[in-house]
Scaffold this motif. Structure first.
Motif, PDB file in Angstrom:
ATOM      1  N   ARG A  38       0.832  -1.190   0.000  1.00 33.26           N
ATOM      2  CA  ARG A  38       0.000   0.000   0.000  1.00 33.26           C
ATOM      3  C   ARG A  38       0.870   1.243   0.000  1.00 33.26           C
ATOM      4  O   ARG A  38       2.011   1.228   0.451  1.00 33.26           O
ATOM      5  N   VAL A  48       2.183  -4.941   3.059  1.00 33.60           N
ATOM      6  CA  VAL A  48       1.027  -5.222   3.888  1.00 33.60           C
ATOM      7  C   VAL A  48       1.019  -6.685   4.313  1.00 33.60           C
ATOM      8  O   VAL A  48       0.929  -7.009   5.497  1.00 33.60           O
ATOM      9  N   SER A  63       1.734  -3.247  11.763  1.00 29.90           N
ATOM     10  CA  SER A  63       0.462  -2.598  12.049  1.00 29.90           C
ATOM     11  C   SER A  63      -0.731  -3.374  11.508  1.00 29.90           C
ATOM     12  O   SER A  63      -1.870  -3.067  11.857  1.00 29.90           O
ATOM     13  N   MET A  64      -0.497  -4.367  10.665  1.00 30.23           N
ATOM     14  CA  MET A  64      -1.556  -5.168  10.083  1.00 30.23           C
ATOM     15  C   MET A  64      -1.803  -6.465  10.840  1.00 30.23           C
ATOM     16  O   MET A  64      -2.893  -7.040  10.739  1.00 30.23           O
ATOM     17  N   ARG A  67      -5.152  -7.960  12.375  1.00 25.33           N
ATOM     18  CA  ARG A  67      -6.299  -7.307  11.758  1.00 25.33           C
ATOM     19  C   ARG A  67      -6.536  -7.748  10.323  1.00 25.33           C
ATOM     20  O   ARG A  67      -7.684  -7.819   9.876  1.00 25.33           O
ATOM     21  N   PHE A  68      -5.455  -8.031   9.594  1.00 28.48           N
ATOM     22  CA  PHE A  68      -5.552  -8.398   8.188  1.00 28.48           C
ATOM     23  C   PHE A  68      -5.223  -9.874   7.998  1.00 28.48           C
ATOM     24  O   PHE A  68      -4.408 -10.438   8.739  1.00 28.48           O
ATOM     25  N   MET A  83      -9.589  -7.326   5.573  1.00 29.16           N
ATOM     26  CA  MET A  83      -9.162  -6.255   6.456  1.00 29.16           C
ATOM     27  C   MET A  83     -10.268  -5.978   7.458  1.00 29.16           C
ATOM     28  O   MET A  83     -11.373  -5.578   7.078  1.00 29.16           O
ATOM     29  N   LEU A  86     -10.623  -1.645  10.702  1.00 25.28           N
ATOM     30  CA  LEU A  86      -9.881  -0.638   9.954  1.00 25.28           C
ATOM     31  C   LEU A  86      -9.776   0.669  10.725  1.00 25.28           C
ATOM     32  O   LEU A  86     -10.691   1.051  11.460  1.00 25.28           O
ATOM     33  N   GLU A  89      -5.478   5.332   9.534  1.00 26.42           N
ATOM     34  CA  GLU A  89      -4.117   5.158   9.043  1.00 26.42           C
ATOM     35  C   GLU A  89      -4.005   4.094   7.955  1.00 26.42           C
ATOM     36  O   GLU A  89      -2.973   3.999   7.290  1.00 26.42           O
ATOM     37  N   ASP A  90      -5.043   3.295   7.762  1.00 22.22           N
ATOM     38  CA  ASP A  90      -5.055   2.302   6.697  1.00 22.22           C
ATOM     39  C   ASP A  90      -5.394   2.911   5.341  1.00 22.22           C
ATOM     40  O   ASP A  90      -5.317   2.220   4.319  1.00 22.22           O
ATOM     41  N   THR A  91      -5.786   4.171   5.313  1.00 18.65           N
ATOM     42  CA  THR A  91      -6.146   4.833   4.063  1.00 18.65           C
ATOM     43  C   THR A  91      -4.951   4.869   3.122  1.00 18.65           C
ATOM     44  O   THR A  91      -3.889   5.401   3.470  1.00 18.65           O
ATOM     45  N   TYR A  94      -4.067   0.341  -2.411  1.00 22.44           N
ATOM     46  CA  TYR A  94      -3.574  -1.005  -2.165  1.00 22.44           C
ATOM     47  C   TYR A  94      -3.298  -1.701  -3.487  1.00 22.44           C
ATOM     48  O   TYR A  94      -4.138  -1.707  -4.387  1.00 22.44           O
TER      49      TYR A  94
END
Length: 124
Positions: A38, A48, A63-64, A67-68, A83, A86, A89-91, A94
């Motif tokens: 990303r 990611v 950071s993933m 969550r991912f 994902m 969310l 900060e994930d914006t 991708y």
């Protein structure tokens, strides 16, 4: 050679979920390790998640993690990125990518094929 097309991006509220898909055509995806990267405006591209050819080994950015989830269905030549939880900060845009390697790698230089990207925007 393989062609990659991402889909599933969009606008979601913080705490929500999205599932990205990467459809491949050309050489079967079991010949490649697959990764998701990303890039946000003004920031460097970051890894990611990465998945091995067989789906038995994975890598997640710090950071993933938790969550991912990356997965692949080689019979459908498709790779997914689920994902959850969310945060703004994930914006980013991708991208899925394919590397003709045997071992999972997080180095973008090892990936020869890239999709056009799909925008993910997480609002507060």
């Amino acid at each position: 050679q393989v062609q990659l097309v991402e889909s599933g991006g969009g606008l979601v509220q913080a705490g929500g979920s999205l599932r990205l898909s990467c459809a491949a055509s050309g050489r079967p995806t079991n010949n490649y390790i697959m990764g998701w990267f990303r890039q946000a405006p003004g920031k460097e591209r970051e890894v990611v998640a990465v998945l091995s050819r067989t789906g038995g080994r994975t890598y997640y950015g710090d950071s993933m993690k938790g969550r991912f989830t990356i997965s692949r269905d080689n019979s459908k030549n498709t790779v997914y990125l689920q994902m959850n939880n969310l945060i703004p900060e994930d914006t980013a845009v991708y991208y899925c990518a394919a590397a003709p390697r045997l071992v999972v790698t997080t180095d973008a230089r090892d990936y020869d094929y890239w999709g056009q990207g799909t925008q993910v925007t997480v609002s507060s």
